[in-house]
Scaffold this motif. Structure first.
Motif, short mmCIF file in Angstrom:
data_model
loop_
_atom_site.label_atom_id
_atom_site.label_comp_id
_atom_site.label_asym_id
_atom_site.label_seq_id
_atom_site.Cartn_x
_atom_site.Cartn_y
_atom_site.Cartn_z
N ASP A 8 76.96 52.38 1.28
CA ASP A 8 75.78 52.25 0.42
C ASP A 8 75.70 50.78 0.03
N LYS A 11 71.08 48.53 -2.41
CA LYS A 11 69.64 48.27 -2.38
C LYS A 11 69.26 47.98 -0.94
N GLN A 12 67.98 47.89 -0.67
CA GLN A 12 67.52 47.52 0.66
C GLN A 12 68.08 46.13 0.99
N SER A 40 66.78 54.03 5.08
CA SER A 40 66.20 53.25 3.98
C SER A 40 65.86 54.13 2.80
N VAL A 42 66.01 56.43 -0.71
CA VAL A 42 66.40 56.06 -2.07
C VAL A 42 67.75 56.64 -2.45
N THR A 79 66.56 46.45 8.02
CA THR A 79 66.61 46.34 6.56
C THR A 79 66.78 47.76 6.05
N ARG A 81 69.31 50.64 3.33
CA ARG A 81 70.15 50.85 2.16
C ARG A 81 71.49 51.48 2.55
#
Length: 108
Positions: A8, A11-12, A40, A42, A79, A81
């Motif tokens: 993890d 964040k992105q 990506s 949440v 990009t 998460r």
């Protein structure tokens, strides 16, 4: 049985290298095939329940997805998460392989 590790990133984040290494000194080379996926979402549960994982490295990749050995670096461009390593084929041994797994941004 399939073994997996999930990073993890909090964040992105842009990722252009996946660094993998296996403790071959103590256990020998055990990983025969792996895949690296990214999401990506949440949350990790959103990635899993929504089937949002995208493959970045797999067994048919040009230079990755097969053995890891002392170290292996896969070039990617994403990009994301979450980054997931799945060990698809591991040789039988007394213990699971000891794996170091990192997602990095090296280039500009």
């Amino acid at each position: 049985a399939q073994t997996q590790l999930v990073l993890d990133l909090g964040k992105q984040a842009a990722v252009d290298r996946i660094f993998l290494s296996e403790d071959v000194v103590h256990d020998g080379q055990l990983v025969g095939q792996y895949t690296v996926d990214a999401c990506s979402g949440v949350s990790l549960s959103a990635c899993d329940t929504g089937k949002h994982w995208m493959s970045m490295v797999n067994g048919t990749s040009a230079k990755g997805g097969q053995t890891i050995g002392t170290h292996h670096i896969d070039k990617v461009n994403a990009t994301v998460r979450f980054v997931r390593l799945r060990l698809l084929h591991v040789l039988h041994a007394a213990t699971l392989p000891q794996i170091s797994f990192r997602a990095l941004k090296v280039g500009n």
